[in-house]
Scaffold this motif. Structure first.
Motif, PDB file in Angstrom:
ATOM      1  N   MET A   1       0.722  20.242   3.971  1.00 17.75           N
ATOM      2  CA  MET A   1       0.040  21.519   4.218  1.00 17.75           C
ATOM      3  C   MET A   1       0.483  22.347   5.627  1.00 17.75           C
ATOM      4  O   MET A   1       0.737  23.565   5.115  1.00 17.75           O
ATOM      5  N   PHE A   2       1.111  21.950   6.475  1.00 24.08           N
ATOM      6  CA  PHE A   2       1.511  22.445   7.580  1.00 24.08           C
ATOM      7  C   PHE A   2       3.026  23.291   7.098  1.00 24.08           C
ATOM      8  O   PHE A   2       3.045  24.399   7.492  1.00 24.08           O
ATOM      9  N   VAL A   3       3.840  22.771   6.384  1.00 28.66           N
ATOM     10  CA  VAL A   3       4.986  23.113   5.703  1.00 28.66           C
ATOM     11  C   VAL A   3       4.441  24.120   4.883  1.00 28.66           C
ATOM     12  O   VAL A   3       4.966  25.445   5.040  1.00 28.66           O
ATOM     13  N   LEU A   4       3.576  24.006   3.861  1.00 27.95           N
ATOM     14  CA  LEU A   4       2.948  25.283   3.030  1.00 27.95           C
ATOM     15  C   LEU A   4       2.609  26.272   3.774  1.00 27.95           C
ATOM     16  O   LEU A   4       2.758  27.514   3.275  1.00 27.95           O
ATOM     17  N   LEU A   5       1.955  26.135   4.895  1.00 34.31           N
ATOM     18  CA  LEU A   5       1.238  27.233   5.764  1.00 34.31           C
ATOM     19  C   LEU A   5       2.307  28.058   6.423  1.00 34.31           C
ATOM     20  O   LEU A   5       2.208  28.970   7.312  1.00 34.31           O
ATOM     21  N   GLY A   6       3.609  27.487   6.415  1.00 36.22           N
ATOM     22  CA  GLY A   6       4.763  28.224   7.126  1.00 36.22           C
ATOM     23  C   GLY A   6       4.895  27.756   8.770  1.00 36.22           C
ATOM     24  O   GLY A   6       5.500  28.432   9.502  1.00 36.22           O
ATOM     25  N   GLY A   7       4.385  26.456   8.921  1.00 36.12           N
ATOM     26  CA  GLY A   7       4.350  25.867  10.128  1.00 36.12           C
ATOM     27  C   GLY A   7       5.889  25.798  10.838  1.00 36.12           C
ATOM     28  O   GLY A   7       6.082  25.879  11.979  1.00 36.12           O
ATOM     29  N   HIS A   8       6.685  25.283   9.776  1.00 35.24           N
ATOM     30  CA  HIS A   8       8.158  25.095  10.380  1.00 35.24           C
ATOM     31  C   HIS A   8       8.677  26.201  11.014  1.00 35.24           C
ATOM     32  O   HIS A   8       9.587  26.374  11.816  1.00 35.24           O
TER      33      HIS A   8
END
Length: 272
Positions: free
Chosen positions: A139-146
């Motif tokens: 979910m963090f990656v899907l939200l653009g956290g990276h």
């Protein structure tokens, strides 16, 4: 180009590249997205090397300490690595709270024996811990956290260019705050399952007192396992959404801590 001019130029470029690589490399080796042990070391090193090559020309005009002075240069390399570690470990500490959620639910639900080997921590963890962790990370990656993490690292160069990194008191304050937030989020995420299992234990206790012929120990394991799965199914959406949102806030907090340290260093230099 004259060798007398070329040598200082190359030393300057190599020094800047080394300082940039120290900050980026520390981030790549510790951040949950880029630095798990499951990712090949060669891939992480290549990514850090490529980013350092792209960033170095942007700060080549800002001369770092002369790398021929190894004592002073090593000090600056350590400071640069500390900034990368701050961003990477800070996010890792916050996301580790989701593993606490899985451990609490597994212990209370009687499924703690259902463990799997975790490559990142190199130890056995409950299945629920691994499920929550990887779901939260996805979910963090899907939200653009990276992308936010990389952008935050690039923003630090505006206040602390290569060779200007400092250690600030705000770092300790930020890490302490993140540890507290990680623990609170872990407890809050496990609260629905904890409440359901507590009520189930009370109900089974009453049934055991009124109907002694029923083997509550055997029935209790089955009921708790099914109730745990149901509670996780109901609350997994909220868990998967709460931690990535908190992780985004954590990255912003860490960037503010680095900015505050840079301002404190600037004020000391001005007053001195």
């Amino acid at each position: 180009m004259n060798a007398a001019i070329l040598e200082p130029f190359l030393v300057h470029q190599l020094g800047t590249f080394t300082l940039v690589l120290a900050r980026i490399g520390a981030l790549m080796m510790t951040a949950p997205i880029f630095g798990p042990r499951s990712a090949p070391l060669q891939a992480r090193a290549l990514l850090a090397f490529a980013m350092a090559i792209m960033i170095t020309p942007l700060h080549a005009s800002q001369a770092p300490v002369d790398m021929r002075n190894m004592t002073a240069f090593s000090h600056f390399v350590l400071n640069e690595a500390l900034i990368g570690l701050l961003l990477g470990l800070g996010l890792l500490i916050l996301l580790s709270g989701i593993q606490l959620t899985g451990q609490i639910i597994s212990q209370l639900g009687g499924t703690a024996l259902a463990e799997g080997y975790d490559i990142m921590s190199e130890e056995s963890l409950p299945v629920y811990s691994q499920l929550f962790y990887f779901l939260t990370l996805a979910m963090f990656v899907l939200l653009g956290g990276h992308r936010l993490l990389i952008e935050a690292t690039l923003d630090t160069y505006q206040w602390l260019p290569p060779g200007r990194a400092v250690i600030g008191e705000s770092y300790v304050s930020a890490m302490t705050t993140l540890m507290g937030q990680s623990f609170r989020l872990g407890i809050r995420a496990a609260a629905p399952a904890m409440a359901a299992l507590l009520l189930a234990t009370l109900v089974l206790g009453l049934i055991g007192r009124t109907l002694p012929q029923i083997n509550i120990l055997v029935v209790g394991f089955s009921v708790n396992a099914l109730l745990t799965a149901g509670a996780v199914l109901v609350s997994i959406g909220a868990i998967a959404w709460a931690f990535p949102q908190a992780a985004v806030t954590a990255v912003e907090m860490l960037v503010d801590a680095i900015h505050a340290a840079a301002e404190q260093a600037k004020d000391k230099a001005t007053s001195g």
